[in-house]
Enzyme design. Structure first.
Site, PDB file in Angstrom:
ATOM      1  N   GLY A  12      31.890  41.762  44.087  1.00  0.00           N
ATOM      2  CA  GLY A  12      32.230  42.094  45.467  1.00  0.00           C
ATOM      3  C   GLY A  12      33.585  41.615  45.931  1.00  0.00           C
ATOM      4  N   SER A  13      34.531  41.460  45.012  1.00  0.00           N
ATOM      5  CA  SER A  13      35.850  40.976  45.452  1.00  0.00           C
ATOM      6  C   SER A  13      36.534  42.012  46.349  1.00  0.00           C
ATOM      7  CB  SER A  13      36.737  40.585  44.271  1.00  0.00           C
ATOM      8  OG  SER A  13      37.130  41.715  43.536  1.00  0.00           O
ATOM      9  N   ASN A  14      36.372  43.290  46.038  1.00  0.00           N
ATOM     10  CA  ASN A  14      36.940  44.322  46.920  1.00  0.00           C
ATOM     11  C   ASN A  14      36.225  44.319  48.270  1.00  0.00           C
ATOM     12  OD1 ASN A  14      39.075  46.208  45.640  1.00  0.00           O
ATOM     13  ND2 ASN A  14      37.596  45.858  43.995  1.00  0.00           N
ATOM     14  N   LEU A  85      27.514  51.488  41.008  1.00  0.00           N
ATOM     15  CA  LEU A  85      27.470  52.288  39.784  1.00  0.00           C
ATOM     16  C   LEU A  85      26.495  53.470  39.796  1.00  0.00           C
ATOM     17  CD1 LEU A  85      27.867  49.525  37.057  1.00  0.00           C
ATOM     18  CD2 LEU A  85      29.613  50.966  38.091  1.00  0.00           C
ATOM     19  N   ASN A 102      35.601  56.254  46.939  1.00  0.00           N
ATOM     20  CA  ASN A 102      35.381  55.310  45.836  1.00  0.00           C
ATOM     21  C   ASN A 102      36.732  54.838  45.316  1.00  0.00           C
ATOM     22  OD1 ASN A 102      33.969  53.958  43.694  1.00  0.00           O
ATOM     23  ND2 ASN A 102      34.527  55.616  42.315  1.00  0.00           N
ATOM     24  N   HIS A 104      38.521  53.643  41.636  1.00  0.00           N
ATOM     25  CA  HIS A 104      38.308  53.622  40.186  1.00  0.00           C
ATOM     26  C   HIS A 104      39.483  52.882  39.541  1.00  0.00           C
ATOM     27  CE1 HIS A 104      36.571  54.980  36.430  1.00  0.00           C
ATOM     28  NE2 HIS A 104      37.801  55.238  36.013  1.00  0.00           N
ATOM     29  N   ASP A 145      33.375  60.122  39.460  1.00  0.00           N
ATOM     30  CA  ASP A 145      34.844  60.044  39.441  1.00  0.00           C
ATOM     31  C   ASP A 145      35.534  61.396  39.532  1.00  0.00           C
ATOM     32  OD1 ASP A 145      34.498  57.287  39.024  1.00  0.00           O
ATOM     33  OD2 ASP A 145      34.357  57.592  36.866  1.00  0.00           O
TER      34      ASP A 145
HETATM   35  C1  GRF Z   1      36.547  47.507  40.717  1.00  0.00           C
HETATM   36  O1  GRF Z   1      37.386  47.311  39.628  1.00  0.00           O
HETATM   37  C2  GRF Z   1      36.456  48.955  41.075  1.00  0.00           C
HETATM   38  O2  GRF Z   1      37.552  49.697  40.664  1.00  0.00           O
HETATM   39  C3  GRF Z   1      35.257  49.430  40.336  1.00  0.00           C
HETATM   40  O3  GRF Z   1      34.379  48.336  40.310  1.00  0.00           O
HETATM   41  C4  GRF Z   1      35.103  47.125  40.397  1.00  0.00           C
HETATM   42  C5  GRF Z   1      34.471  46.272  41.432  1.00  0.00           C
HETATM   43  O4  GRF Z   1      34.971  44.970  41.416  1.00  0.00           O
HETATM   44  N1  GRF Z   1      34.736  50.634  40.903  1.00  0.00           N
HETATM   45  P1  GRF Z   1      34.576  43.915  42.528  1.00  0.00           P
HETATM   46  O5  GRF Z   1      33.071  43.751  42.488  1.00  0.00           O
HETATM   47  O6  GRF Z   1      35.053  44.451  43.837  1.00  0.00           O
HETATM   48  O7  GRF Z   1      35.283  42.663  42.145  1.00  0.00           O
END
Ligand code: GRF
Length: 188
Positions: A12-14, A85, A102, A104, A145
Site C-alpha cells: 500500500g505504498s501508493n 490484482l 490503474n 502499471h 492492463d
Molecule cells: C505498484 O508497483 C503498482 O504499479 C502495481 O502494484 C504495485 C503496488 O505497490 N499495480 P504498493 O502496494 O503501492 O507499494
C-alpha cells in the site's frame, strides 16, 4: 467533495501517498480503502490514517454485483487501483464508466496482461534487455492492463539493475505521479 475509493491488496505504498496528497484537499478525499487480503499492509496504513476499510469477498465480488451498492451507498465517485490484482467485474465498470483507473509498473502495451505484475514485470523487462521502463496510468476495462492510457513516465535502465533496483526506481515514479494525475482527473 469527490470521494475516492482506493483498491489495494499489498503493502500500500501508493495508497499511502494518495492518502497523504488528499488529506487536507479542498475538493477531493480518500473515503475508503478496499482490500481483498486480510493482513495486507495497506490495512494498517488505512487504520493509521483513520480511513474506513472494506474487506471484500471473492464470490460476492465476481458473482454478485461487484460491491456496486456498497460503493454507491458510501458516495464513492472515483476508484483508484493501486496494487489490486483481481480483475474488475463488468458490473463495477458499468457503474463507474471512465471512473476507474490503474497504475502499471511498465510501459504498456508492453509487459502487461494476466500474470504480469510485481517482480515478474521487472524480471521480464530486464531479460529482454530493454533500455527503458516506466509507469502507465490507464483507465480500467474488463481486460487486464488494457484500457486507454492516460499518462506514462519513463526511466532509464542501468547496466547493473536488478529487478529490485528497477522496482525501487519505478515505485518512486509512481509515488511522484499517481497522486498528481488523480488530482488532474478529478479537478477537471
Ligand atoms: C505498484 O508497483 C503498482 O504499479 C502495481 O502494484 C504495485 C503496488 O505497490 N499495480 P504498493 O502496494 O503501492 O507499494
Amino acid at each position: 467533495m469527490k470521494k475516492i475509493a482506493v483498491f489495494a491488496s499489498g503493502t500500500g505504498s501508493n495508497a499511502g501517498k494518495i492518502i497523504e496528497k488528499f488529506r487536507e484537499h479542498s475538493t477531493i478525499s480518500v473515503a475508503l480503502i478496499v482490500c481483498n487480503k486480510p493482513g495486507a499492509g495497506v490495512l494498517q496504513i488505512a487504520e493509521r490514517n483513520k480511513i474506513p476499510t472494506l474487506l471484500i469477498d471473492k464470490e460476492k465480488f465476481f458473482r454478485g454485483n461487484g460491491y456496486v451498492d456498497e460503493l454507491k451507498q458510501m458516495g464513492i465517485d472515483f476508484i483508484v487501483l493501486a496494487g489490486f490484482l483481481w480483475k474488475i467485474p463488468g458490473a463495477l465498470i458499468k457503474a463507474y464508466p471512465k471512473k476507474i483507473i490503474n497504475i502499471h509498473p511498465a510501459l504498456l502495451p508492453n509487459y502487461g496482461g494476466k500474470g504480469m505484475y510485481g517482480q515478474f514485470v521487472h524480471e521480464t523487462v530486464l531479460a529482454n534487455k530493454e533500455k527503458e521502463s516506466g509507469i502507465t496510468i490507464h483507465y480500467v476495462d474488463e481486460h487486464y492492463d488494457n484500457g486507454d492510457i492516460i499518462f506514462q513516465a519513463k526511466c532509464e535502465i542501468m547496466q547493473n539493475d536488478t529487478p529490485g533496483s528497477l522496482a525501487e526506481r519505478i515505485h518512486r515514479l509512481e509515488h511522484d505521479w499517481y497522486p498528481r494525475i488523480i488530482e488532474e482527473l478529478l479537478v477537471k
